[in-house]
Write a protein that holds these residues in place. Structure first.
Motif, mmCIF file in Angstrom:
data_model
loop_
_atom_site.group_PDB
_atom_site.id
_atom_site.type_symbol
_atom_site.label_atom_id
_atom_site.label_comp_id
_atom_site.label_asym_id
_atom_site.label_seq_id
_atom_site.Cartn_x
_atom_site.Cartn_y
_atom_site.Cartn_z
ATOM 1 N N MET A 171 -4.604 1.672 -3.979
ATOM 2 C CA MET A 171 -4.543 0.202 -4.107
ATOM 3 C C MET A 171 -6.256 -0.006 -4.149
ATOM 4 S SD MET A 171 -1.455 -1.830 -2.568
ATOM 5 C CE MET A 171 -2.141 -3.468 -3.180
ATOM 6 N N GLY A 172 -6.412 -1.136 -5.160
ATOM 7 C CA GLY A 172 -7.731 -1.733 -4.805
ATOM 8 C C GLY A 172 -7.594 -3.089 -4.756
ATOM 9 N N ARG A 173 -8.735 -3.987 -4.755
ATOM 10 C CA ARG A 173 -8.508 -5.484 -4.289
ATOM 11 C C ARG A 173 -8.267 -6.190 -5.623
ATOM 12 N NH1 ARG A 173 -12.641 -3.285 -1.577
ATOM 13 N NH2 ARG A 173 -12.580 -3.783 0.657
ATOM 14 N N SER A 174 -8.214 -5.534 -6.623
ATOM 15 C CA SER A 174 -7.655 -6.185 -8.115
ATOM 16 C C SER A 174 -6.196 -6.110 -7.879
ATOM 17 C CB SER A 174 -8.209 -5.572 -9.399
ATOM 18 O OG SER A 174 -7.839 -4.108 -9.250
ATOM 19 N N ASP A 175 -5.570 -5.151 -7.492
ATOM 20 C CA ASP A 175 -4.215 -4.909 -7.456
ATOM 21 C C ASP A 175 -3.687 -6.120 -6.245
ATOM 22 O OD1 ASP A 175 -3.553 -2.589 -8.950
ATOM 23 O OD2 ASP A 175 -4.824 -1.349 -7.196
ATOM 24 N N LEU A 176 -4.211 -6.202 -5.138
ATOM 25 C CA LEU A 176 -3.940 -7.205 -4.062
ATOM 26 C C LEU A 176 -4.021 -8.684 -4.911
ATOM 27 C CD1 LEU A 176 -5.653 -6.338 -0.817
ATOM 28 C CD2 LEU A 176 -3.345 -6.212 -1.331
ATOM 29 N N ARG A 177 -5.093 -8.832 -5.647
ATOM 30 C CA ARG A 177 -5.232 -10.179 -6.174
ATOM 31 C C ARG A 177 -4.203 -10.362 -7.349
ATOM 32 N NH1 ARG A 177 -8.064 -14.497 -5.279
ATOM 33 N NH2 ARG A 177 -10.115 -13.302 -5.276
ATOM 34 N N ARG A 178 -3.437 -9.172 -7.859
ATOM 35 C CA ARG A 178 -2.283 -9.399 -8.805
ATOM 36 C C ARG A 178 -0.980 -9.694 -7.964
ATOM 37 N NH1 ARG A 178 0.928 -5.417 -9.959
ATOM 38 N NH2 ARG A 178 -0.517 -3.769 -9.491
ATOM 39 N N LEU A 179 -0.856 -8.934 -6.766
ATOM 40 C CA LEU A 179 0.529 -9.161 -6.064
ATOM 41 C C LEU A 179 0.416 -10.355 -5.137
ATOM 42 C CD1 LEU A 179 0.508 -5.294 -5.045
ATOM 43 C CD2 LEU A 179 2.187 -6.428 -6.325
ATOM 44 N N ALA A 180 -0.798 -11.008 -4.845
ATOM 45 C CA ALA A 180 -0.918 -12.192 -4.076
ATOM 46 C C ALA A 180 -1.758 -13.084 -4.593
ATOM 47 C CB ALA A 180 -1.100 -11.736 -2.520
ATOM 48 N N LEU A 235 0.944 -1.263 0.066
ATOM 49 C CA LEU A 235 -0.047 -0.051 0.010
ATOM 50 C C LEU A 235 0.788 1.266 0.133
ATOM 51 C CD1 LEU A 235 -2.871 1.111 0.013
ATOM 52 C CD2 LEU A 235 -2.648 1.055 2.617
ATOM 53 N N ALA A 236 1.817 1.471 0.770
ATOM 54 C CA ALA A 236 2.905 2.567 0.697
ATOM 55 C C ALA A 236 3.646 2.764 -0.459
ATOM 56 C CB ALA A 236 3.696 1.899 2.193
ATOM 57 N N GLU A 237 3.769 1.547 -1.432
ATOM 58 C CA GLU A 237 4.447 1.716 -2.446
ATOM 59 C C GLU A 237 3.689 2.193 -3.614
ATOM 60 O OE1 GLU A 237 6.031 -2.096 -3.047
ATOM 61 O OE2 GLU A 237 7.583 -2.053 -1.443
ATOM 62 N N HIS A 238 2.155 2.225 -3.557
ATOM 63 C CA HIS A 238 1.511 2.674 -4.540
ATOM 64 C C HIS A 238 0.639 3.829 -4.272
ATOM 65 C CE1 HIS A 238 2.036 -1.556 -5.362
ATOM 66 N NE2 HIS A 238 1.736 -1.161 -6.658
ATOM 67 N N GLU A 239 0.213 4.693 -5.029
ATOM 68 C CA GLU A 239 -0.716 6.033 -4.882
ATOM 69 C C GLU A 239 -1.837 5.441 -4.372
ATOM 70 O OE1 GLU A 239 -0.624 9.859 -4.304
ATOM 71 O OE2 GLU A 239 0.910 8.692 -5.314
ATOM 72 N N ARG A 292 -11.678 -13.991 1.631
ATOM 73 C CA ARG A 292 -12.168 -13.391 2.815
ATOM 74 C C ARG A 292 -11.306 -12.006 3.033
ATOM 75 N NH1 ARG A 292 -11.226 -16.905 7.882
ATOM 76 N NH2 ARG A 292 -13.210 -17.956 7.155
ATOM 77 N N HIS A 293 -10.102 -12.063 2.795
ATOM 78 C CA HIS A 293 -9.241 -11.091 2.919
ATOM 79 C C HIS A 293 -9.532 -9.792 1.778
ATOM 80 C CE1 HIS A 293 -7.362 -13.401 5.937
ATOM 81 N NE2 HIS A 293 -7.053 -12.094 6.735
ATOM 82 N N LEU A 294 -10.189 -10.254 0.769
ATOM 83 C CA LEU A 294 -10.661 -9.293 -0.193
ATOM 84 C C LEU A 294 -12.158 -8.984 0.013
ATOM 85 C CD1 LEU A 294 -8.993 -10.967 -3.265
ATOM 86 C CD2 LEU A 294 -8.245 -9.238 -2.136
ATOM 87 N N SER A 295 -12.690 -9.133 1.184
ATOM 88 C CA SER A 295 -13.923 -8.977 1.336
ATOM 89 C C SER A 295 -14.411 -7.340 1.004
ATOM 90 C CB SER A 295 -14.255 -9.164 2.737
ATOM 91 O OG SER A 295 -15.615 -8.764 3.122
ATOM 92 N N GLY A 296 -15.463 -7.343 0.506
ATOM 93 C CA GLY A 296 -15.905 -5.762 0.343
ATOM 94 C C GLY A 296 -16.334 -5.004 1.680
ATOM 95 N N TRP A 297 -16.494 -6.027 2.544
ATOM 96 C CA TRP A 297 -16.679 -5.373 4.192
ATOM 97 C C TRP A 297 -15.539 -4.958 4.751
ATOM 98 C CZ3 TRP A 297 -21.533 -3.993 5.026
ATOM 99 C CH2 TRP A 297 -22.421 -4.509 4.285
ATOM 100 N N GLY A 298 -14.267 -5.198 3.964
ATOM 101 C CA GLY A 298 -13.155 -4.683 4.656
ATOM 102 C C GLY A 298 -11.970 -5.407 4.473
ATOM 103 N N GLY A 299 -11.994 -6.756 4.914
ATOM 104 C CA GLY A 299 -10.882 -7.558 4.708
ATOM 105 C C GLY A 299 -9.341 -6.960 5.286
ATOM 106 N N ILE A 300 -8.344 -7.405 4.194
ATOM 107 C CA ILE A 300 -7.070 -6.614 4.868
ATOM 108 C C ILE A 300 -7.242 -5.093 4.859
ATOM 109 C CG2 ILE A 300 -6.379 -6.522 2.285
ATOM 110 C CD1 ILE A 300 -4.205 -7.786 5.401
ATOM 111 N N PHE A 301 -7.908 -4.659 4.034
ATOM 112 C CA PHE A 301 -7.869 -3.043 4.206
ATOM 113 C C PHE A 301 -8.404 -2.765 5.365
ATOM 114 C CE2 PHE A 301 -7.719 -3.168 -0.580
ATOM 115 C CZ PHE A 301 -6.831 -2.681 -0.695
ATOM 116 N N ALA A 302 -9.555 -3.358 5.951
ATOM 117 C CA ALA A 302 -9.965 -2.789 7.185
ATOM 118 C C ALA A 302 -8.860 -3.280 8.351
ATOM 119 C CB ALA A 302 -11.362 -3.689 7.588
ATOM 120 N N ILE A 303 -8.098 -3.967 8.411
ATOM 121 C CA ILE A 303 -6.939 -4.524 8.893
ATOM 122 C C ILE A 303 -6.008 -3.334 9.120
ATOM 123 C CG2 ILE A 303 -5.073 -5.964 9.878
ATOM 124 C CD1 ILE A 303 -6.751 -8.160 8.610
#
Length: 372
Positions: free
Chosen positions: A136-145, A130-134, A151-162
């Motif tokens: 990020m969206g969930r599609s970016d997380l899917r690409r990187l990982a 996140l710090a390396e990008h201006e 569950r961690h891509l949940s629209g209710w928060g997931g990793i971004f809520a953490i």
């Protein structure tokens, strides 16, 4: 804690209406968000309408500018685990109030058998991305990982809520229909970051809450914060003699000593102006007991299944119907559904407010419909 006086339900209703900025508006939307200790923003246009009701001539365009350009407001997961708009200067406060509490996603991951050290490394890796990008969206997380679980891509928060809970992330402007997040040090590098202690932060949130929604019961306080009575009692104790015990219609409640001076200047319920509150308006979220606000016979017309709260017509401080808006091309259609017949004068007032709703969205009012 001092004992004080007995208030009528009508007095409690009026003081909440006034303290919510629904009689005398706030000077600006940032002041409103700070005073209200956040404006629920699961549905962002509804948060805009909450501010429109409390700030003169506030528009959806202004909201967009304050959030994504000036960045004086910030959208975070806050009380009850729901998205709220906060004054950006309150970001350290909101972080501190939740510091050390694990999110649903962290709890579930550990229940599923993740090694704690490996899981922490996973979160730290996401924070670096996140710090390396201006943004990020969930599609970016899917690409990187590619192996990240849904569950961690949940629209209710997931990793971004953490990451938000840890004071590192906030919502940025959506793009291509996808929600985007930004790292705090990229989004507001100028923001002073000196969070108070967790206890101080929660006491301050209680102070603001009671000032706006008081007098309130323990059940009201726990419902608004989504925390336990033991925690609420501890935070109230930190406020000391600032808090006074009163009764409302004979039932115990708590208020701020400084708010008692409002009583002589309160208007009568009949003098309160009509309002078209949007969905999930702060006034409707401030107390667990809503009998002061709505008749039991029509309660389920507003508080719907799955936690949905309808937009409401407010007359003399009480809910008198529901409403909605829909788009027809560039025009806005506003449909008003009062629970009982209204006078011609009241209908004219509400029709004028419907036109103001359209102006908030910079749209012409195509039609104001009535369903009675």
């Amino acid at each position: 804690m001092k004992a004080a006086l007995d208030l009528t339900v009508e007095q409690a209703t009026v003081t909440r209406f006034v303290a919510n900025g629904l009689l005398t508006p706030f000077a600006d939307p940032v002041t409103a968000a700070a005073h209200l200790a956040g404006v629920q923003a699961q549905i962002l246009p509804a948060a805009g309408l909450a501010l429109w009701n409390r700030v003169p001539a506030f528009t959806a365009t202004q909201l967009d500018h304050l959030l994504y350009h000036e960045r004086a407001l910030v959208r975070l997961w806050g009380q009850r685990g729901t998205l709220h708009l906060y004054a950006a200067t309150d970001w350290p406060l909101i972080y501190a109030a939740q510091a050390g509490r694990s999110t649903y996603w962290e709890q579930e991951a550990l229940r599923d058998g993740w090694d704690p050290a490996e899981y922490e490394a996973f979160i730290e890796r996401a924070a670096r991305w996140l710090a390396e990008h201006e943004t990020m969206g969930r599609s970016d997380l899917r690409r990187l990982a590619p192996d990240i679980d849904d569950r961690h891509l949940s629209g209710w928060g997931g990793i971004f809520a953490i990451l938000t809970r840890r004071g590192l992330a906030c919502h940025a402007a959506p793009s291509g229909g996808e929600a985007r997040m930004a790292h705090r040090l990229r989004w507001r590098p100028d923001l002073p970051w000196d969070p108070p202690s967790t206890e101080e932060a929660n006491a301050e949130l209680m102070r603001r809450y009671i000032a706006v929604f008081g007098p309130v019961s323990f059940a009201d306080m726990t419902a608004w914060r989504g925390r336990t009575q033991a925690e609420i009692k501890r935070w109230l104790a930190r406020l000391g003699d600032e808090v006074v015990q009163v009764t409302v219609g004979g039932r115990p409640a708590w208020w701020l000593q400084s708010c008692l001076e409002r009583l002589p200047a309160l208007p009568e319920p009949g003098d309160l102006p009509p309002r078209l509150l949007g969905r999930f308006d702060p006034l409707l979220l401030g107390t667990r007991d809503r009998s002061w606000l709505i008749d039991a016979a029509v309660y389920k017309h507003v508080w719907r299944p799955a936690g949905h709260i309808e937009a409401t017509i407010l007359l003399q401080g009480r809910i008198a119907g529901t409403w909605r808006y829909d788009w027809r091309g560039p025009a806005l259609i506003v449909t008003l559904r009062p629970f009982a017949p209204l006078s011609a004068a009241t209908r004219a007032q509400l029709a004028a407010l419907a036109a103001d709703v359209a102006a908030h969205f910079a749209a012409p009012l195509g039609e104001c419909r009535w369903e009675e």
